[in-house]
Scaffold this motif. Structure first.
Motif, mmCIF file in Angstrom:
data_model
loop_
_atom_site.group_PDB
_atom_site.id
_atom_site.type_symbol
_atom_site.label_atom_id
_atom_site.label_comp_id
_atom_site.label_asym_id
_atom_site.label_seq_id
_atom_site.Cartn_x
_atom_site.Cartn_y
_atom_site.Cartn_z
ATOM 1 N N ILE A 89 41.531 29.094 50.032
ATOM 2 C CA ILE A 89 40.364 28.532 50.639
ATOM 3 C C ILE A 89 40.454 29.538 52.038
ATOM 4 C CG2 ILE A 89 40.172 26.336 49.418
ATOM 5 C CD1 ILE A 89 41.469 25.143 52.149
ATOM 6 N N SER A 90 41.301 30.332 52.245
ATOM 7 C CA SER A 90 41.271 31.055 53.527
ATOM 8 C C SER A 90 40.316 32.013 53.589
ATOM 9 C CB SER A 90 42.755 31.597 53.790
ATOM 10 O OG SER A 90 43.071 32.739 52.827
ATOM 11 N N GLU A 91 40.154 32.435 54.787
ATOM 12 C CA GLU A 91 39.141 33.623 55.043
ATOM 13 C C GLU A 91 39.538 34.940 54.413
ATOM 14 O OE1 GLU A 91 37.889 34.047 58.840
ATOM 15 O OE2 GLU A 91 36.973 31.935 59.264
ATOM 16 N N TRP A 103 41.464 35.458 51.664
ATOM 17 C CA TRP A 103 41.267 35.209 50.174
ATOM 18 C C TRP A 103 39.930 35.720 49.811
ATOM 19 C CZ3 TRP A 103 44.844 34.830 46.187
ATOM 20 C CH2 TRP A 103 44.327 34.586 45.091
ATOM 21 N N ALA A 104 38.911 35.170 50.551
ATOM 22 C CA ALA A 104 37.324 35.363 50.450
ATOM 23 C C ALA A 104 36.966 36.829 50.573
ATOM 24 C CB ALA A 104 36.646 34.221 51.317
ATOM 25 N N SER A 105 37.772 37.410 51.398
ATOM 26 C CA SER A 105 37.288 38.699 51.890
ATOM 27 C C SER A 105 38.141 39.913 51.086
ATOM 28 C CB SER A 105 37.417 39.068 53.162
ATOM 29 O OG SER A 105 39.043 38.868 53.680
ATOM 30 N N TYR A 106 39.053 39.406 50.345
ATOM 31 C CA TYR A 106 39.802 40.310 49.733
ATOM 32 C C TYR A 106 39.065 40.833 48.445
ATOM 33 C CZ TYR A 106 43.928 42.292 47.279
ATOM 34 O OH TYR A 106 44.807 43.241 46.678
ATOM 35 N N ARG A 107 38.803 42.376 48.459
ATOM 36 C CA ARG A 107 38.039 43.030 47.408
ATOM 37 C C ARG A 107 38.696 44.006 46.688
ATOM 38 N NH1 ARG A 107 35.776 38.942 47.910
ATOM 39 N NH2 ARG A 107 33.775 38.562 48.581
ATOM 40 N N GLU A 108 40.050 44.161 46.866
ATOM 41 C CA GLU A 108 40.601 45.398 46.380
ATOM 42 C C GLU A 108 40.817 44.999 44.939
ATOM 43 O OE1 GLU A 108 43.863 46.844 48.503
ATOM 44 O OE2 GLU A 108 42.776 46.825 50.492
ATOM 45 N N ASP A 109 41.022 43.987 44.608
ATOM 46 C CA ASP A 109 41.264 43.424 43.087
ATOM 47 C C ASP A 109 40.214 43.041 42.257
ATOM 48 O OD1 ASP A 109 42.779 43.358 40.818
ATOM 49 O OD2 ASP A 109 44.435 42.013 41.726
#
Length: 298
Positions: A89-91, A93-99
């Motif tokens: 639920i962290s920011e 995690w939400a902004s991770y786009r490499e995978d």
């Protein structure tokens, strides 16, 4: 053990009691074994994947195993449940786009799902008796005389857990338990030998009033229908003598707890000799045609 084109052979067992089994001890044991065989004859050393074995660096390659790996991973996930939930639920995690974004979303939904965690709890609950039994058997402590009873108790504990979860009475049919039971019995059939039954039969603990009274379903070994003596002794005359001796042994019923500690006088050297003879006899028996053709092969 050593393996060559001629087949496997048991060399010796090592009494490691009282030793600190770090990488230096393991290296010393392996080095001595290699010297005994002759270093020019050794092309590979195979051990299990315990950390101390990896640290010894005596391997060509470390192989992955599946020793209760799923259960261990689920235990770990449950232990860090709150940390995992905070992570998804962290920011960051939400902004991770490499995978794969779809996989990341699916992981988030699972970690935050109470239903998913309930399933994890249920899996850990009904596999706990299996996991505990494996842990007991996977130690250096002698447990051959306990395996037969441990399997019986483990299967009963798994059934109780599943039936309580599903809300069934003991005599009702559970399709899930039926599948689990077949898997457990199949594993037991593959791994059980008459030696487990015989060791169980000669353990005074299982004749004691104290042990029998703990569960109304328990019976002393001489009332069990497993015919381990018939499988060990094929000669009728010898079998009759053994049955007579076993009858005299079992009728004692060993009510005193002191008997449990008074019977075992086997020293490490004696145990090593017995293991050496037994292991090599088993290995030699595999070279006979009877090992392949006989219905009662061990």
């Amino acid at each position: 053990m050593a393996v060559s084109d001629g087949g496997p052979v048991f060399i010796k067992a090592i009494d490691g009691s009282g030793e600190f089994k770090d990488k230096h001890y393991i290296v010393g044991v392996l080095r001595d074994a290699i010297k005994e065989v002759g270093h020019e004859k050794v092309v590979q050393v195979i051990t299990n994947n315990a950390n101390v074995m990896k640290s010894a660096r005596a391997l060509i390659e470390v192989a992955d195993t599946r020793f209760a790996s799923v259960v261990i991973m689920l235990k770990r996930l449950k232990l860090i449940k709150r940390c995992l939930q905070a992570m998804v639920i962290s920011e960051q995690w939400a902004s991770y786009r490499e995978d794969d974004v779809g996989k990341a979303q699916k992981v988030k939904e699972m970690i935050l799902s109470d239903l998913w965690w309930n399933r994890v709890d249920y899996i850990l609950e009904f596999t706990a008796p299996i996991y505990d039994m494996i842990r007991v058997a996977d130690t250096d402590k002698p447990c051959l005389h306990l395996v037969y009873e441990m399997w019986d108790s483990m299967i009963e504990k798994v059934k109780v857990t599943i039936y309580q979860h599903e809300g069934f009475e003991d005599d009702e049919y559970s399709s899930f338990w039926s599948v689990v039971y077949d898997i457990l019995i199949d594993c037991w059939t593959k791994n059980c030998t008459p030696l487990h039954c015989l060791a169980h039969s000669l353990n005074p603990r299982y004749y004691s009033t104290e042990w029998l009274s703990e569960n109304s379903k328990r019976i002393p070994p001489h009332q069990d229908h497993e015919k381990c003596l018939n499988r060990f002794f094929e000669d009728v005359n010898i079998l009759n003598v053994v049955k007579s001796e076993f009858a005299a042994f079992s009728e004692g019923r060993f009510p005193s707890p002191a008997v449990l500690t008074d019977r075992n006088k086997m020293a490490p050297a004696r145990a090593e000799d017995l293991v050496y003879v037994h292991s090599n006899l088993q290995l030699l028996s595999r070279r006979n045609a009877e090992y392949i053709n006989r219905d009662t092969k061990m």
